[in-house]
Scaffold this motif. Sequence first.
Motif, short mmCIF file in Angstrom:
data_model
loop_
_atom_site.label_atom_id
_atom_site.label_comp_id
_atom_site.label_asym_id
_atom_site.label_seq_id
_atom_site.Cartn_x
_atom_site.Cartn_y
_atom_site.Cartn_z
N GLU A 47 0.84 -1.20 0.00
CA GLU A 47 0.00 0.00 0.00
C GLU A 47 0.88 1.26 0.00
O GLU A 47 0.60 2.23 -0.70
CB GLU A 47 -0.94 0.00 1.22
N LEU A 48 1.95 1.21 0.79
CA LEU A 48 2.87 2.36 0.82
C LEU A 48 3.58 2.53 -0.52
O LEU A 48 3.70 3.65 -1.04
CB LEU A 48 3.92 2.17 1.91
N LEU A 49 4.05 1.42 -1.09
CA LEU A 49 4.73 1.49 -2.39
C LEU A 49 3.81 2.13 -3.44
O LEU A 49 4.25 3.00 -4.20
CB LEU A 49 5.14 0.09 -2.86
N ALA A 50 2.55 1.71 -3.42
CA ALA A 50 1.60 2.26 -4.40
C ALA A 50 1.48 3.77 -4.23
O ALA A 50 1.41 4.52 -5.21
CB ALA A 50 0.24 1.58 -4.26
N GLN A 51 1.48 4.23 -2.97
CA GLN A 51 1.39 5.68 -2.72
C GLN A 51 2.59 6.43 -3.31
O GLN A 51 2.51 7.62 -3.56
CB GLN A 51 1.34 5.96 -1.22
N PHE A 52 3.72 5.72 -3.45
CA PHE A 52 4.92 6.37 -4.00
C PHE A 52 5.12 6.01 -5.48
O PHE A 52 6.22 6.10 -6.00
CB PHE A 52 6.15 6.01 -3.16
N GLY A 53 4.05 5.56 -6.11
CA GLY A 53 4.09 5.36 -7.55
C GLY A 53 4.69 4.05 -8.02
O GLY A 53 4.97 3.88 -9.21
N VAL A 54 4.92 3.11 -7.11
CA VAL A 54 5.45 1.81 -7.52
C VAL A 54 4.27 0.88 -7.82
O VAL A 54 3.36 0.75 -7.01
CB VAL A 54 6.33 1.20 -6.41
N THR A 55 4.28 0.28 -9.01
CA THR A 55 3.17 -0.60 -9.38
C THR A 55 3.21 -1.90 -8.60
O THR A 55 4.25 -2.55 -8.51
CB THR A 55 3.22 -0.92 -10.89
N VAL A 56 2.07 -2.27 -8.01
CA VAL A 56 1.96 -3.54 -7.29
C VAL A 56 0.72 -4.26 -7.83
O VAL A 56 -0.16 -3.62 -8.41
CB VAL A 56 1.82 -3.31 -5.76
N PRO A 57 0.64 -5.58 -7.65
CA PRO A 57 -0.56 -6.29 -8.13
C PRO A 57 -1.79 -5.81 -7.37
O PRO A 57 -1.69 -5.41 -6.20
CB PRO A 57 -0.27 -7.76 -7.79
N ARG A 58 -2.97 -5.87 -8.00
CA ARG A 58 -4.20 -5.55 -7.28
C ARG A 58 -4.46 -6.66 -6.28
O ARG A 58 -4.26 -7.84 -6.58
CB ARG A 58 -5.39 -5.49 -8.26
N GLY A 59 -4.91 -6.28 -5.09
CA GLY A 59 -5.18 -7.32 -4.09
C GLY A 59 -5.60 -6.72 -2.78
O GLY A 59 -5.63 -5.50 -2.62
N ARG A 60 -5.95 -7.61 -1.83
CA ARG A 60 -6.41 -7.16 -0.53
C ARG A 60 -6.12 -8.24 0.52
O ARG A 60 -6.04 -9.42 0.20
CB ARG A 60 -7.92 -6.88 -0.58
N THR A 78 -10.01 -14.43 6.92
CA THR A 78 -10.70 -15.73 6.92
C THR A 78 -10.73 -16.26 5.49
O THR A 78 -10.55 -15.51 4.52
CB THR A 78 -12.17 -15.59 7.38
N ALA A 79 -11.02 -17.56 5.37
CA ALA A 79 -11.08 -18.19 4.05
C ALA A 79 -12.24 -17.59 3.24
O ALA A 79 -12.12 -17.39 2.02
CB ALA A 79 -11.23 -19.70 4.19
N ALA A 80 -13.36 -17.30 3.91
CA ALA A 80 -14.52 -16.73 3.22
C ALA A 80 -14.17 -15.35 2.64
O ALA A 80 -14.55 -15.02 1.51
CB ALA A 80 -15.70 -16.62 4.18
N GLU A 81 -13.44 -14.57 3.44
CA GLU A 81 -13.01 -13.25 2.96
C GLU A 81 -12.07 -13.40 1.76
O GLU A 81 -12.14 -12.62 0.81
CB GLU A 81 -12.23 -12.55 4.07
N ALA A 82 -11.19 -14.38 1.84
CA ALA A 82 -10.24 -14.62 0.74
C ALA A 82 -11.00 -14.94 -0.54
O ALA A 82 -10.66 -14.47 -1.63
CB ALA A 82 -9.28 -15.76 1.10
N ARG A 83 -12.05 -15.75 -0.39
CA ARG A 83 -12.90 -16.10 -1.53
C ARG A 83 -13.52 -14.83 -2.13
O ARG A 83 -13.49 -14.62 -3.34
CB ARG A 83 -13.99 -17.06 -1.06
N ALA A 84 -14.04 -13.96 -1.24
CA ALA A 84 -14.68 -12.73 -1.69
C ALA A 84 -13.70 -11.84 -2.45
O ALA A 84 -14.06 -11.25 -3.48
CB ALA A 84 -15.27 -11.98 -0.50
N GLU A 112 -10.78 -22.39 -5.24
CA GLU A 112 -9.38 -22.75 -4.94
C GLU A 112 -8.75 -21.73 -3.99
O GLU A 112 -7.96 -22.08 -3.13
CB GLU A 112 -8.55 -22.81 -6.24
N ALA A 113 -9.09 -20.45 -4.18
CA ALA A 113 -8.55 -19.40 -3.30
C ALA A 113 -9.01 -19.64 -1.87
O ALA A 113 -8.24 -19.52 -0.92
CB ALA A 113 -8.99 -18.02 -3.77
N GLU A 114 -10.28 -20.04 -1.73
CA GLU A 114 -10.83 -20.29 -0.40
C GLU A 114 -10.10 -21.47 0.25
O GLU A 114 -9.71 -21.39 1.42
CB GLU A 114 -12.34 -20.59 -0.50
N SER A 115 -9.88 -22.54 -0.53
CA SER A 115 -9.23 -23.68 0.13
C SER A 115 -7.74 -23.43 0.37
O SER A 115 -7.19 -23.87 1.38
CB SER A 115 -9.49 -25.00 -0.60
N ALA A 116 -7.11 -22.65 -0.53
CA ALA A 116 -5.71 -22.27 -0.27
C ALA A 116 -5.62 -21.45 1.01
O ALA A 116 -4.75 -21.68 1.86
CB ALA A 116 -5.15 -21.48 -1.45
#
Length: 387
Positions: free
Chosen positions: A10-23, A27-33, A67-71
């Motif tokens: 998040e900090l890198l992005a603020q300084f203009g460094v490209t990072v993958p989209r993500g969050r 929990t596994a349910a949140e990961a799925r979402a 798969e994301a949920e089970s990972a």
Amino acid sequence: MKIHEYQAKELLAQFGVTVPRGRVAATAAEARAVAVELGGPVVVKAQIHAGGRGKGGGIKLAATPDEAESAASAILGMTLVTPQTGPEGRLVRSVLVEEQTAIERELYLAVLIDGSIGRAILMGSVAGGMEIEEVAASQPEAIIRVDIDPAAGFQPYQGRELAFALGLDGDLLRPATALIAGLYRLFSETDCSQAEINPLVVTKDGKIIALDAKLNFDDNAAYRRPAIFALRDRAEEDPLEVRAQAEGISNFVKLDGNIGCVVNGAGLAMATMDAIKLAGGEPANFLDIGTVNDPARVVNALGIISSDRSVKAILFNIFGGMARVDVIAEGIITAQKQAGLKVPVVARLAGTNLEEGLKLLDDAGVSVERAADLAEAASKAVAAAER
Ligand code: GDP
Ligand code: MN
């Protein structure tokens, strides 16, 4: 202070460094979402304050939200052991779910402090994804370094020099130099002690992305970087170090040996650790108790050291200047009366109010093995720890 990869990105992005989209997800349910939201193949990454997660099974690719949920459910709650965590590993409490990146090349890029020249340096390598220590050992010629003059600051030509050396030319040159400048700006404007991107990747569609990020901040800057230091995750820090900070002992570092040390002054603490090593022992901690005028500080320090079950002997090395030996003695006596010290105590005491301090110890009947100098104290502590 270290922070998590997702916070660093998040900090890198603020300084203009490209990072993958993500969050981040807890929990596994949140990961799925998050995977549903990103709408494509994702990577699920354990968030701990240590690297080498890939090798330890803390990073999994997932093609679908299922798969994301089970990972995530496999990674969350696992005790992740990597080459950097030590054998006890780290409990994983959250994962970063981000879009997968199609990798063409993996590079290494960092800004760090070279203590030997007292300067920040940029460091790059085409051997990305590998630990830089390994690269330094096996192919030192692969490491490119650019020293930053603290008076002149980072110069754009230095970014170009590094980019060329990393093979980032042609269409990649502009985004590469912008990224290097952004990383350096982040480093200097947030008081980093280390900012590492490993790997920095060139994607199959010709983009430059920070795929991993490790930021470390200078604890001395806490007072002027409240927003940064709010990112602190105490759960990731050594419990004894956290307790020491809470009790006002700021200079405490837990180590792997069995001789606990209580010393006044950081230089003396370093010398004490050297003396223990020379005598064939291993220090259990670095502890600078500072100028003590309150016996409670000594009691707290002894409480912290004694709660470390690997400690087999405690070595006091006190040179009373501003600090007083009688105050130290009072602290030892109180600690002994309150909790009882279960391991032998060796003390080299010198300086202000030495006589008063020794008399207090004698009168209280506390058993403290005395040593006349540092070398003797170290060898007595090593012998005591072996008994
Ligand atoms: P570390 O092992 O803790 O340093 O974690 P990293 O984030 O550096 O990931 C380790 C490795 O996993 C990287 O060097 C990549 O090879 C791989 N990796 C991570 N994310 C992706 C991704 O999105 N796509 C692909 N193909 N590989 C990835
Ligand atoms: Mn990495």
